[in-house]
Design a protein around this motif. Structure first.
Motif, mmCIF file in Angstrom:
data_model
loop_
_atom_site.group_PDB
_atom_site.id
_atom_site.type_symbol
_atom_site.label_atom_id
_atom_site.label_comp_id
_atom_site.label_asym_id
_atom_site.label_seq_id
_atom_site.Cartn_x
_atom_site.Cartn_y
_atom_site.Cartn_z
ATOM 1 N N MET A 149 8.049 49.491 22.965
ATOM 2 C CA MET A 149 8.602 51.234 22.901
ATOM 3 C C MET A 149 9.496 51.479 24.194
ATOM 4 S SD MET A 149 7.396 52.640 20.087
ATOM 5 C CE MET A 149 7.477 54.306 20.513
ATOM 6 N N GLU A 150 8.821 50.919 25.445
ATOM 7 C CA GLU A 150 9.410 51.366 26.482
ATOM 8 C C GLU A 150 10.896 50.687 26.605
ATOM 9 O OE1 GLU A 150 6.711 50.287 29.596
ATOM 10 O OE2 GLU A 150 5.760 52.184 29.347
ATOM 11 N N LYS A 151 10.835 49.473 26.189
ATOM 12 C CA LYS A 151 12.292 48.785 26.359
ATOM 13 C C LYS A 151 13.114 49.355 25.401
ATOM 14 C CE LYS A 151 10.851 44.125 27.616
ATOM 15 N NZ LYS A 151 10.032 43.208 26.973
ATOM 16 N N LEU A 152 12.673 49.633 24.166
ATOM 17 C CA LEU A 152 13.604 50.276 23.300
ATOM 18 C C LEU A 152 14.342 51.519 23.651
ATOM 19 C CD1 LEU A 152 14.565 49.877 20.149
ATOM 20 C CD2 LEU A 152 12.544 50.985 19.503
ATOM 21 N N GLN A 153 13.336 52.226 24.170
ATOM 22 C CA GLN A 153 13.835 53.491 24.744
ATOM 23 C C GLN A 153 14.931 53.391 25.791
ATOM 24 O OE1 GLN A 153 10.800 56.033 26.564
ATOM 25 N NE2 GLN A 153 11.446 57.797 25.553
ATOM 26 N N LEU A 154 14.763 52.303 26.476
ATOM 27 C CA LEU A 154 15.720 52.086 27.473
ATOM 28 C C LEU A 154 17.280 52.052 26.992
ATOM 29 C CD1 LEU A 154 14.478 49.192 29.808
ATOM 30 C CD2 LEU A 154 14.518 51.758 30.424
ATOM 31 N N GLU A 193 13.563 43.232 16.824
ATOM 32 C CA GLU A 193 13.605 42.617 18.200
ATOM 33 C C GLU A 193 12.352 42.493 18.818
ATOM 34 O OE1 GLU A 193 16.603 45.601 19.785
ATOM 35 O OE2 GLU A 193 17.433 45.592 17.607
ATOM 36 N N PHE A 194 11.320 43.030 18.700
ATOM 37 C CA PHE A 194 10.061 42.880 19.372
ATOM 38 C C PHE A 194 8.989 42.227 18.588
ATOM 39 C CE2 PHE A 194 12.762 46.423 21.105
ATOM 40 C CZ PHE A 194 12.686 46.068 22.563
#
Ligand code: GTP
Length: 595
Positions: A313-318, A357-358
């Motif tokens: 989620m952190e990466k997606l939010q980037l 993607e994840f």
């Protein structure tokens, strides 16, 4: 500046915007034929598969018109209502717009809402009657609709077909001739409008901007006015098929900026870029924080994958600044996240990206809107999840978000659409005949009613001849209650919903029926109950399964047994055990499917 043209394309979904954009790029040799890939601007896989332009992009073309070279900046806009704020910013970066209308469909809701945005920004509108190659095109009728809508002359409308390559030169000529050159003072303090950003894992965030006033140089210290952050303009340039770096860019131009920003949250569409040395006194008007409209829980299927989900989620939010989330825990589902989305499509996209993607397998809970609860102590409590709802005796009033919905349809369907909207607690506010056969209707209704299955129902009752657009108009007091679901006496918090009091009984009954269909049978009986507070309002029972699945294999060979177990294991993906009952993903979204 005199030979720059900044324009966007506004169209309803599927009216052929991407196809036409591809043709313009081809005709101006911005891309060589061999590089041409259908729908070039949609460069995210997911976008291409869904055929929806999710994020706006920009591309520069060079076109020779009457012996002079023109720089045409096409700013692509998303067509879906979830992303309407992005549309409004890309429109603000332009002086003109191609208004594309499918000659077989006519004007639709998003054609009009985007057109109003464009007119509100004083854009020059070039009407394009697209898909005229279709045998069932209705060029006369649709031209009349366009003339009625924007008050242009018939001669102003360009007949075209993106697919067959008709009218492309005429469109490019009209862009040069009819759209005004940008204004703006290159010597004033820098004011550049951010209309989009794209995440690049190697270079950080690429910010797309339009310079309204002033000049930006490579290496300048720049400041984003609304976030207050400063950066170094490491690279600036124009957007062609690839990025072309420049040393200096000034008023009227569209380009990109790279300055090592890693987090999408720092880049807000609508923000103004200025220089630290000679800052502008005012930001470009109209900046808005985008607010999530729909909330839902996202949980890992395997409880042990919580940390992995957090990292994803952190990466997606980037690269998706509009996604917001915070950890939450559910008695039924354990640890997960409460996420805020711009709308239902955004929610689906996020879920799909997490999976693709994840490589996460997640369970999404019932989506909900944001409620405001005023307690008996006069506190205001924001409720994003049914589980946040205070006990009934602490509640004085509850407010829910209302929208203004605009629906365009054929006159045949007016009656059934009005019934549908009234059933969804809508109030009709206006009805306006665009032509003798096409009607625009305006309703005010609760957002919560749209979130569920409204759009599908609208499409069904109108056989696809209805389009919808909406905007938030504020919060209103409603009689809402929290409806809980219990399985074998155990409350499953993830299945709770906040519903209107008048509908609660019916809702509870239908939800229990739906769950009876969706929950797999077990070795024991399952009681499904709906309750408001302590009161049970509906009940269904799933009887126990008689035979063990393995029973079939008695005496059979072991490999067959193993296969069967494997199969069951696969089926288990996307299931959660709550108490002793297994709940599949569909059941968590059962409320979306009540008929
Ligand atoms: P969104 O990005 O989702 O808003 O869609 P869009 O408006 O970009 O539409 P797109 O270009 O993806 O076209 C939608 C569909 O219409 C596709 O199946 C195209 O092949 C088809 N199409 C586009 N232009 C034409 C045209 O001029 N004639 C015909 N017959 N079909 C077209």
């Amino acid at each position: 500046m005199k030979n720059i043209r900044n324009f966007c394309i506004i169209a309803h979904i599927d009216h052929g915007k991407s196809t036409l954009a591809d043709r313009l790029l081809e005709f101006t040799s911005t891309v060589a034929q061999r590089e041409m890939q259908a729908q070039l601007l949609d460069n995210m896989d997911l976008e291409r598969e869904r055929g929806i332009t999710i994020k706006s992009h920009a591309i520069q073309m060079v076109y020779n018109y009457k012996g002079e070279e023109y720089i045409l900046n096409l700013i692509d806009t998303p067509g879906h209502v979830d992303f309407s704020y992005e549309v409004s910013r890309s429109i603000a970066a332009c002086e003109g717009a191609l208004l594309i209308v499918d000659a077989s469909q006519g004007i639709e809701a998003q054609t009009i809402s985007n057109l109003y945005l464009a007119i509100g920004n004083d854009l020059e509108i070039i009407p394009v009657l697209n898909k005229i190659d279709l045998p069932h095109a209705m060029p006369e009728e649709v031209s009349d609709e366009i003339i009625d809508l924007i008050g242009c002359d018939k001669a102003d409308i360009i007949p075209a077909s993106g697919k067959a390559g008709i009218g492309i030169k005429e469109i490019l000529d009209a862009i040069c001739e009819r759209i005004p050159a940008p204004k703006g003072d290159p010597n004033a303090p820098l004011q550049a409008l951010i209309f989009d950003s794209v995440f690049n894992s190697y270079r950080g965030i690429e910010v797309y901007f339009r310079i309204m006033n002033g000049t930006l140089k490579k290496g300048d210290k720049v400041k984003f006015v609304n976030t207050g952050k400063t950066y170094n303009a490491d690279e600036i340039g124009v957007l062609k098929l690839n990025q072309e770096p420049r040393d200096v860019m000034s008023a009227g131009n569209v380009g990109y900026l790279i300055s090592g920003i890693k987090d999408a949250k720092e880049v807000k569409v609508g923000d103004t870029i200025t220089t630290v040395d000679n800052p502008t006194k005012e930001s470009i008007q109209g900046f808005e924080e985008v607010k999530p409209m729909v909330f839902a829980g996202i949980y890992p299927v395997e409880t042990s994958e919580f940390e992995e989900l957090r990292a994803s989620m952190e990466k997606l939010q980037l690269n998706d600044a509009s996604l917001v989330w915070e950890p939450e825990s559910s008695a039924a589902l354990g640890f997960g996240f409460r996420c805020g989305f711009l709308g239902m499509l955004h929610m689906e996209i996020v879920q799909e990206r997490l999976e693709r993607e994840f490589d996460m397998t997640v369970i999404t809970t019932v989506p909900s809107v944001q409620f405001k609860v005023f307690s008996t102590k006069d506190e205001e409590i924001t409720v994003n999840a049914p589980s946040d709802m205070p006990e009934p005796n602490f509640i004085k009033t509850i407010e829910e978000p209302y929208i203004k919905a605009q629906i365009i349809t054929k006159s045949d369907y007016v009656g059934s659409i009005i019934s549908l909207c009234m059933d969804k607690r809508g109030i009709i506010k206006g009805q306006n005949y665009l032509t003798s056969d096409r009607v625009e209707m305006i309703f005010e209704m609760p957002l919560a009613e749209i979130v569920f299955d409204f759009f599908d129902k609208l499409k069904t009752i109108s056989r696809g001849y209805a389009s919808l657009d909406y905007e938030l108009i504020g919060f209103r007091t409603s009689h809402l209650v929290k409806l809980d679901i219990m399985l074998n006496g155990e409350k499953v918090d993830a299945l709770s919903a906040i519903v209107h009091r008048d509908k609660a009984y019916d809702w509870g009954r239908r939800l229990c029926e739906k769950l009876r269909e969706l929950l797999p049978r077990q070795m024991f009986e399952i009681a499904i109950q709906a309750a408001i507070g302590q009161k049970i309002i509906a009940r269904e029972t799933i009887s126990a399964m008689r035979k063990n699945v393995l029973a079939k294999c008695y005496g059979g060979d072991i490999s067959r047994k193993r296969k069967l177990l494997e199969k069951q294991k696969k089926g288990k993906k996307r299931m959660r055990q709550v108490g002793n009952v297994e709940i599949p993903q569909e059941a968590f979204l059962a409320v979306l499917k009540l008929d």
